[in-house]
Design a protein around this motif. Structure first.
Motif, short mmCIF file in Angstrom:
data_model
loop_
_atom_site.label_atom_id
_atom_site.label_comp_id
_atom_site.label_asym_id
_atom_site.label_seq_id
_atom_site.Cartn_x
_atom_site.Cartn_y
_atom_site.Cartn_z
N VAL A 289 0.84 -1.24 -0.01
CA VAL A 289 -0.07 0.02 0.03
C VAL A 289 0.96 1.46 0.10
O VAL A 289 0.62 2.07 -0.83
CB VAL A 289 -1.14 0.00 1.18
CG1 VAL A 289 -1.59 1.20 1.04
CG2 VAL A 289 -1.80 -1.19 1.14
N ILE A 290 1.64 1.39 0.96
CA ILE A 290 2.61 2.74 1.05
C ILE A 290 3.18 3.12 -0.23
O ILE A 290 3.20 4.39 -0.66
CB ILE A 290 3.38 2.54 2.27
CG1 ILE A 290 2.86 2.64 3.53
CG2 ILE A 290 4.57 3.73 2.24
CD1 ILE A 290 3.41 2.35 4.91
N PRO A 291 3.78 2.17 -1.02
CA PRO A 291 4.47 2.55 -2.14
C PRO A 291 3.54 2.94 -3.38
O PRO A 291 3.86 3.81 -4.12
CB PRO A 291 5.29 1.20 -2.71
CG PRO A 291 5.54 0.40 -1.33
CD PRO A 291 4.18 0.71 -0.75
N ALA A 292 2.24 2.30 -3.03
CA ALA A 292 1.28 2.74 -4.02
C ALA A 292 0.68 4.10 -4.06
O ALA A 292 0.21 4.55 -5.02
CB ALA A 292 0.33 1.54 -4.08
N VAL A 293 0.77 4.51 -2.72
CA VAL A 293 -0.06 6.01 -2.52
C VAL A 293 0.99 7.07 -2.30
O VAL A 293 0.53 8.08 -2.01
CB VAL A 293 -0.80 5.82 -1.19
CG1 VAL A 293 -1.85 4.48 -1.41
CG2 VAL A 293 0.01 5.53 -0.19
N ALA A 294 2.23 6.78 -2.49
CA ALA A 294 3.34 7.47 -2.35
C ALA A 294 3.07 8.84 -3.06
O ALA A 294 3.56 10.19 -2.36
CB ALA A 294 4.62 7.12 -2.52
N GLU A 295 2.61 8.80 -4.25
CA GLU A 295 2.47 10.26 -5.32
C GLU A 295 1.21 10.83 -4.76
O GLU A 295 0.83 11.74 -5.79
CB GLU A 295 2.80 9.66 -6.60
CG GLU A 295 4.02 9.17 -6.51
CD GLU A 295 5.30 10.15 -6.18
OE1 GLU A 295 5.32 11.36 -6.37
OE2 GLU A 295 6.23 9.53 -5.62
#
Length: 296
Positions: A289-295
């Motif tokens: 999740v965290i990498p996917a929402v970083a932007e």
């Protein structure tokens, strides 16, 4: 978008003997997974919410004791209460507690604060619990004291409820200009006005739904305009609950929830995790999740 983990329960298997070791595991796992912040409730009783499986007699740690322990076992994540009830500590004492937490953690303290609401807890332990109007007056005076002293001004403070003859505070926090101040609550007339005037962050409940959340942020914008504050300076945080796994949410569901919050204007999602003591949900969030929402 940034992520914060809120730890709301300490009744996991093996509690209370393993509360310390498990809390350290949770904090270290969250930090390694990429969570930006770790939060605990500022309560002395567990919340009285039987529909959520919560009972007042369940284990609950003093928030600042728990944060001090987490400060010693983590290195990067910011640490705060979600949120301190203004009726629980005299502002001169709270000033010292948060400043010391910031120094001991290497500049990682956040001050989460609100007007307080848990009447049973207050009466049960003998804390003052004045009417709501007075609690808001005390909240504003506490915010004024914090801002004044953290700016280096130790002149006497004379308010309606608090009188500090010499608010000396050494050591001062390492965070500059001071530990970020987050005010929790969605009240449009008082709470969001205080956010505009004094806070670095607001905190609203994600369960309100994106349409109502957008309306609350619009109210905050108007208060910012009224007091001459740059709305963009304020971090917008949402508080929620995530239950991963069968019968609950998938990582893609969480990503979708974050996308919706980001579109409304939120910068951070702070949430508690079901079965957080298993650690696996934290790791899944960090991996998927965290990498996917970083932007966002």
């Amino acid at each position: 978008m940034k992520f914060g983990l809120q730890i709301v329960r300490f009744d996991w298997p093996g509690s209370p003997a393993n509360i310390g070791s498990k809390l350290a595991e949770i904090g270290q796992t969250a930090e390694s997974a990429g969570f930006d912040s770790i939060w605990v409730m500022d309560h002395f009783f567990q919340m009285d919410m039987p529909d959520m499986g919560l009972k007042p007699e369940e284990p609950m740690l003093d928030g600042y004791t728990a944060l001090s322990y987490l400060a010693a076992v983590t290195e990067r994540a910011r640490l705060g209460t979600m949120v301190t009830g203004v009726n629980y500590r005299h502002p001169g004492h709270l000033l010292k507690i948060v400043s010391n937490l910031d120094v001991l953690s290497g500049g990682r303290a956040n001050l989460g604060i609100g007007a307080g609401w848990y009447e049973r807890e207050a009466h049960g332990l003998g804390f003052p619990f004045p009417p709501l109007k007075e609690r808001f007056e005390r909240l504003e005076e506490t915010l004024q004291i914090m801002k004044q002293v953290w700016s280096g001004d130790i002149s006497a403070y004379q308010g309606k409820h608090y009188h500090l003859a010499e608010p000396m505070n050494n050591p001062q926090p390492l965070s500059k200009p001071h530990p970020p101040i987050l005010i929790g609550g969605a009240g449009e007339k008082k709470t969001l006005r205080l956010v505009a005037q004094y806070a670095d962050a607001c905190n609203l409940f994600a369960f309100m739904g994106n349409e109502e959340l957008a309306c609350k942020l619009d109210v905050l914008k108007r208060h910012c305009d009224d007091v001459g504050r740059d709305y963009a300076e304020i971090e917008k945080t949402a508080l929620g609950f995530v239950m991963l796994g069968e019968g609950g949410m998938s990582p893609s569901d969480v990503i979708g929830m974050c996308r919706g919050l980001a579109e409304v204007g939120f910068d951070s999602f702070i949430f508690s995790l079901g079965n957080v003591h298993d650690l696996a949900p934290i790791e899944v969030i960090g991996r998927e999740v965290i990498p996917a929402v970083a932007e966002f």
